[in-house]
Design an enzyme around this catalytic site. Structure first.
Site, short mmCIF file in Angstrom:
data_model
loop_
_atom_site.label_atom_id
_atom_site.label_comp_id
_atom_site.label_asym_id
_atom_site.label_seq_id
_atom_site.Cartn_x
_atom_site.Cartn_y
_atom_site.Cartn_z
N LYS A 79 1.16 -1.10 0.20
CA LYS A 79 0.23 0.14 -0.40
C LYS A 79 1.07 1.60 0.05
CE LYS A 79 -4.26 1.11 2.40
NZ LYS A 79 -4.94 0.81 3.64
C1 E4P Z 1 -8.15 1.81 3.81
O1 E4P Z 1 -7.32 1.33 3.50
C2 E4P Z 1 -8.43 2.83 4.88
O2 E4P Z 1 -7.37 1.85 6.31
C3 E4P Z 1 -9.19 2.94 5.73
O3 E4P Z 1 -10.80 2.76 4.82
C4 E4P Z 1 -9.09 4.66 5.97
O4 E4P Z 1 -10.65 4.62 7.06
P1 E4P Z 1 -10.73 5.70 8.27
O5 E4P Z 1 -10.91 7.19 7.29
O6 E4P Z 1 -11.86 5.50 8.32
O7 E4P Z 1 -9.56 5.71 8.39
#
Ligand code: E4P
Length: 217
Positions: free
Chosen positions: A83
Site C-alpha cells: 500500500k
Molecule cells: C483504507 O484502506 C483505509 O485503511 C481506511 O478505509 C481508512 O478509513 P478511515 O477514514 O475510517 O480511517
C-alpha cells in the site's frame, strides 16, 4: 463485489472470515497502532488467515525509502499487496512494482484525477476514501461514480476499492455504482447482516417451532 476487512484486529478477522464472505484485508499505520501489535507479526498472521490480498502500508514517504521497505513487506507472504500513498513518490513506487507484476494498492485518493494517475501507474487497487470526503462536506459516492465512468471509458484494469466506509449505505451505494471492492470496518460488516424484521420473524418461528414439540434431528 469483493469484501475486504479494514482492520488489524485478529479476533475480528478470524470470526468474520469464518462466514466465508471475507475476500481480503486492508491495514494502515493507524490500524496497526490501534492493534498494539508488531507490524510484521500481525501482518503475517492476517496473511495466514485470509488467502486474498492483504494490504500493508509503507511508512516511508520517499521513493527510495518505499522501495527499501517494500522488499521486506513483500517478503511477509505471497498475498501481500503493497500500500503506497497517492503522491508522486508513491505512484513512482506503484509503477515500479506493478511493472514487476506485484500487487499495489494506492491509498489516500480523494479525486478522480488522482485515481486516473494511479490507474496509469498500473495500480491493482485504487482506494478512494468516501467517509473522509463526506466528513468535510463533499459527496464521497459521487467520486466513486466518476472513477467508475473513467475506468470503464478506458478499460483500466485497476480495481476500485471503496475505503473509509462508515455505514451500510456506503456499501449498498458502492454495489449500485459497480465498485469492485469495499473495505469495511468489522462493525459495518456485522451491521449488514441485521434487520429488525429478521430478528422478530426468527423469534416467532423459534417460539412456534417449540410449540409443535417436534425435532428435526
Ligand atoms: C483504507 O484502506 C483505509 O485503511 C481506511 O478505509 C481508512 O478509513 P478511515 O477514514 O475510517 O480511517
Amino acid at each position: 463485489m469483493k469484501f475486504f476487512l479494514d482492520t488489524a484486529e485478529i479476533d475480528d478477522i478470524r470470526e468474520l472470515a469464518a462466514t466465508g464472505l471475507v475476500d481480503g484485508v486492508t491495514t494502515n499505520p493507524s490500524l496497526i497502532l490501534k492493534s498494539g501489535r508488531d507490524y510484521f507479526e500481525v501482518t503475517k498472521e492476517i496473511c495466514d488467515l485470509i488467502p486474498g490480498p492483504v494490504s500493508a502500508e509503507v511508512a516511508a514517504t520517499d521513493y527510495e525509502g518505499m522501495v527499501a521497505e517494500a522488499a521486506k513487506i513483500y517478503d511477509i507472504a505471497e498475498n501481500i499487496c503493497l500500500k503506497v500513498p497517492l503522491t508522486i513518490d508513491g505512484l513512482r513506487a506503484c509503477k515500479h512494482f506493478s511493472d514487476q507484476g506485484r500487487m499495489v494498492n494506492v491509498t489516500l485518493c480523494f479525486s478522480a484525477a488522482q485515481a486516473l494517475l494511479a490507474a496509469k501507474a498500473g495500480a491493482s487497487f485504487i482506494s478512494p476514501f468516501v467517509g473522509r470526503l463526506d466528513d468535510i462536506g463533499f459527496d464521497g459516492m459521487q467520486l466513486i461514480e466518476d472513477i467508475r465512468m473513467i475506468f470503464d471509458n478506458y478499460e483500466f484494469g485497476t480495481e476500485i476499492l471503496v475505503a473509509s466506509t462508515r455505514h451500510p449505505i456506503h456499501i449498498i451505494d458502492s454495489a449500485r455504482i459497480g465498485a469492485d471492492v469495499v473495505t469495511l470496518p468489522p462493525k459495518v460488516l456485522r451491521q449488514l447482516f441485521n434487520h429488525p424484521l429478521t430478528a422478530s420473524g426468527l423469534a416467532a418461528f423459534v417460539a412456534d417451532w417449540e410449540k409443535t414439540g417436534q425435532s428435526i434431528v
